[in-house]
Design an enzyme around this catalytic site. Structure first.
Site, PDB file in Angstrom:
ATOM      1  N   CYS A 260     -25.275   6.259 -46.569  1.00 17.42           N
ATOM      2  CA  CYS A 260     -24.186   7.010 -46.853  1.00 17.42           C
ATOM      3  C   CYS A 260     -23.971   6.941 -48.500  1.00 17.42           C
ATOM      4  O   CYS A 260     -24.898   6.371 -49.007  1.00 17.42           O
ATOM      5  CB  CYS A 260     -22.963   6.697 -45.943  1.00 17.42           C
ATOM      6  SG  CYS A 260     -22.363   5.064 -46.377  1.00 17.42           S
TER       7      CYS A 260
ATOM      8  N   ARG B 172     -25.929 -21.059 -37.340  1.00 24.42           N
ATOM      9  CA  ARG B 172     -24.533 -20.105 -37.888  1.00 24.42           C
ATOM     10  C   ARG B 172     -24.739 -18.586 -37.373  1.00 24.42           C
ATOM     11  O   ARG B 172     -23.724 -18.316 -36.945  1.00 24.42           O
ATOM     12  CB  ARG B 172     -24.748 -20.300 -39.396  1.00 24.42           C
ATOM     13  CG  ARG B 172     -24.834 -21.655 -40.085  1.00 24.42           C
ATOM     14  CD  ARG B 172     -25.069 -21.762 -41.524  1.00 24.42           C
ATOM     15  NE  ARG B 172     -24.819 -23.131 -41.854  1.00 24.42           N
ATOM     16  CZ  ARG B 172     -25.541 -23.492 -42.909  1.00 24.42           C
ATOM     17  NH1 ARG B 172     -26.489 -22.816 -43.614  1.00 24.42           N
ATOM     18  NH2 ARG B 172     -25.365 -24.741 -43.448  1.00 24.42           N
TER      19      ARG B 172
ATOM     20  N   ASP C 141     -25.422   9.989 -43.228  1.00 31.94           N
ATOM     21  CA  ASP C 141     -24.424  11.085 -43.237  1.00 31.94           C
ATOM     22  C   ASP C 141     -24.840  12.255 -44.378  1.00 31.94           C
ATOM     23  O   ASP C 141     -26.104  12.193 -44.860  1.00 31.94           O
ATOM     24  CB  ASP C 141     -22.895  10.795 -43.586  1.00 31.94           C
ATOM     25  CG  ASP C 141     -22.935  10.349 -45.009  1.00 31.94           C
ATOM     26  OD1 ASP C 141     -23.615  10.152 -45.766  1.00 31.94           O
ATOM     27  OD2 ASP C 141     -21.709   9.965 -45.129  1.00 31.94           O
ATOM     28  N   HIS C 142     -24.113  13.069 -44.582  1.00 31.52           N
ATOM     29  CA  HIS C 142     -24.583  14.185 -45.615  1.00 31.52           C
ATOM     30  C   HIS C 142     -24.876  13.826 -46.947  1.00 31.52           C
ATOM     31  O   HIS C 142     -25.762  14.172 -47.458  1.00 31.52           O
ATOM     32  CB  HIS C 142     -23.387  15.315 -45.424  1.00 31.52           C
ATOM     33  CG  HIS C 142     -22.146  14.828 -45.932  1.00 31.52           C
ATOM     34  ND1 HIS C 142     -21.572  14.086 -44.926  1.00 31.52           N
ATOM     35  CD2 HIS C 142     -21.436  15.010 -46.873  1.00 31.52           C
ATOM     36  CE1 HIS C 142     -20.145  13.747 -45.444  1.00 31.52           C
ATOM     37  NE2 HIS C 142     -20.193  14.253 -46.790  1.00 31.52           N
TER      38      HIS C 142
ATOM     39  N   THR D 208     -22.111   5.113 -50.332  1.00 27.34           N
ATOM     40  CA  THR D 208     -22.000   3.870 -50.823  1.00 27.34           C
ATOM     41  C   THR D 208     -22.638   2.608 -50.035  1.00 27.34           C
ATOM     42  O   THR D 208     -22.937   1.707 -50.470  1.00 27.34           O
ATOM     43  CB  THR D 208     -20.511   3.357 -50.938  1.00 27.34           C
ATOM     44  OG1 THR D 208     -19.927   3.427 -49.487  1.00 27.34           O
ATOM     45  CG2 THR D 208     -19.591   4.167 -51.834  1.00 27.34           C
ATOM     46  N   GLY D 209     -22.807   3.269 -48.789  1.00 28.80           N
ATOM     47  CA  GLY D 209     -23.481   2.243 -47.640  1.00 28.80           C
ATOM     48  C   GLY D 209     -22.333   1.252 -46.840  1.00 28.80           C
ATOM     49  O   GLY D 209     -22.533   0.705 -45.894  1.00 28.80           O
TER      50      GLY D 209
ATOM     51  N   GLY E 126     -19.357   2.508 -45.612  1.00 29.09           N
ATOM     52  CA  GLY E 126     -18.849   2.988 -44.244  1.00 29.09           C
ATOM     53  C   GLY E 126     -19.833   2.848 -43.394  1.00 29.09           C
ATOM     54  O   GLY E 126     -19.330   2.338 -42.202  1.00 29.09           O
TER      55      GLY E 126
ATOM     56  N   HIS F  46     -31.382 -15.877 -44.357  1.00 29.03           N
ATOM     57  CA  HIS F  46     -30.510 -16.926 -43.841  1.00 29.03           C
ATOM     58  C   HIS F  46     -29.492 -15.906 -42.998  1.00 29.03           C
ATOM     59  O   HIS F  46     -28.910 -16.793 -41.830  1.00 29.03           O
ATOM     60  CB  HIS F  46     -29.404 -17.137 -44.943  1.00 29.03           C
ATOM     61  CG  HIS F  46     -30.209 -18.151 -45.882  1.00 29.03           C
ATOM     62  ND1 HIS F  46     -29.470 -18.712 -46.960  1.00 29.03           N
ATOM     63  CD2 HIS F  46     -31.465 -18.680 -46.038  1.00 29.03           C
ATOM     64  CE1 HIS F  46     -30.119 -19.271 -47.618  1.00 29.03           C
ATOM     65  NE2 HIS F  46     -31.488 -19.499 -47.022  1.00 29.03           N
ATOM     66  N   ASN F  47     -29.241 -14.915 -42.848  1.00 28.61           N
ATOM     67  CA  ASN F  47     -28.402 -13.969 -41.908  1.00 28.61           C
ATOM     68  C   ASN F  47     -29.111 -13.409 -40.886  1.00 28.61           C
ATOM     69  O   ASN F  47     -28.536 -12.615 -39.821  1.00 28.61           O
ATOM     70  CB  ASN F  47     -27.663 -13.160 -42.697  1.00 28.61           C
ATOM     71  CG  ASN F  47     -26.834 -13.725 -43.778  1.00 28.61           C
ATOM     72  OD1 ASN F  47     -27.315 -13.328 -45.118  1.00 28.61           O
ATOM     73  ND2 ASN F  47     -26.135 -14.876 -43.739  1.00 28.61           N
TER      74      ASN F  47
ATOM     75  N   HIS G 289     -29.940 -22.061 -40.171  1.00 32.09           N
ATOM     76  CA  HIS G 289     -29.453 -20.676 -40.316  1.00 32.09           C
ATOM     77  C   HIS G 289     -29.224 -20.029 -38.941  1.00 32.09           C
ATOM     78  O   HIS G 289     -28.359 -19.330 -38.580  1.00 32.09           O
ATOM     79  CB  HIS G 289     -30.115 -19.912 -41.077  1.00 32.09           C
ATOM     80  CG  HIS G 289     -30.260 -20.356 -42.529  1.00 32.09           C
ATOM     81  ND1 HIS G 289     -29.013 -20.417 -43.531  1.00 32.09           N
ATOM     82  CD2 HIS G 289     -31.325 -21.158 -43.041  1.00 32.09           C
ATOM     83  CE1 HIS G 289     -29.344 -21.100 -44.451  1.00 32.09           C
ATOM     84  NE2 HIS G 289     -31.119 -21.386 -44.219  1.00 32.09           N
TER      85      HIS G 289
HETATM   86  C1  RB5 Z   1     -18.634  10.720 -47.962  1.00 30.01           C
HETATM   87  O1  RB5 Z   1     -17.978  11.506 -48.926  1.00 30.01           O
HETATM   88  C2  RB5 Z   1     -18.570   9.227 -48.147  1.00 30.01           C
HETATM   89  O2  RB5 Z   1     -17.384   8.668 -48.021  1.00 30.01           O
HETATM   90  C3  RB5 Z   1     -19.636   8.352 -47.406  1.00 30.01           C
HETATM   91  O3  RB5 Z   1     -20.657   9.170 -47.548  1.00 30.01           O
HETATM   92  C4  RB5 Z   1     -19.583   6.950 -47.358  1.00 30.01           C
HETATM   93  O4  RB5 Z   1     -19.971   6.729 -48.690  1.00 30.01           O
HETATM   94  C5  RB5 Z   1     -18.553   6.192 -46.898  1.00 30.01           C
HETATM   95  O5  RB5 Z   1     -18.628   4.908 -46.798  1.00 30.01           O
END
Ligand code: RB5
Length: 149
Positions: A67, A138, A10-11, A69-70, A72, A100-101, A135
């Site tokens: 994104c 599973r 994303d942005h 945090t990764g 979303g 494993h996964n 694994h």
């Molecule tokens: C965007 O602001 C932020 O929410 C997105 O990049 C991501 O971290 C969501 O999980």
């Protein structure tokens, strides 16, 4: 020719994606970039579904999603049948997520890890093979629940 990896962001992770693309290309990987293609605000699920569907369809063996945090990206990608997406912020989890996964999508948070740590995580994830064996059974349970087969 090395494998081609499906990627998306994303942005919040647009610049990060561009850096990672250069890194992967320098290592000889092909890249299929599903966007986003600018820093303009956008919605992460759109890219997670595109990459997830391409991997699920077998067009690419592996995908990467970025994104802020990764999180979303991983929540969204895991809604696509057959996707096992993981968020990692250190190499140990990246290694186990393959060994494993048998994860097929790696998600990274551009606001969590720096580029050099991201590259280390990516190297570990790409270079670790699924161990199979106990694994396998599973992971098959997950696939059966997810895809009914
Ligand atoms: C965007 O602001 C932020 O929410 C997105 O990049 C991501 O971290 C969501 O999980």
């Amino acid at each position: 020719m090395m494998e081609t990896i499906a990627i998306g962001s994303d942005h919040a992770a647009f610049e990060f994606k561009e850096e990672i693309k250069k890194y992967l290309e320098s290592k000889g990987y092909g890249i299929r970039d599903f966007g986003t293609y600018s820093p303009e605000r956008t919605d992460y699920p759109d890219y997670a579904f595109k990459v997830g569907e391409a991997v699920s369809a077998g067009e690419y063996e592996k995908g990467m999603l970025f994104c802020g945090t990764g999180i979303g990206m991983s929540i969204s990608a895991n809604k696509v049948k057959g996707i096992r997406a993981v968020v990692c912020s250190e190499p140990f989890s990246a290694k186990m997520a393959r060994a494993h996964n048998n994860s097929n999508v790696l998600c990274l948070g551009a606001r969590v890890v720096g580029i050099e740590l991201a590259e280390m995580i990516i190297d570990t994830w790409l270079n670790t093979k699924f161990e199979g064996g106990r694994h396998q059974e599973r992971v098959e349970k997950i696939t059966k629940y997810d895809c009914g087969r």
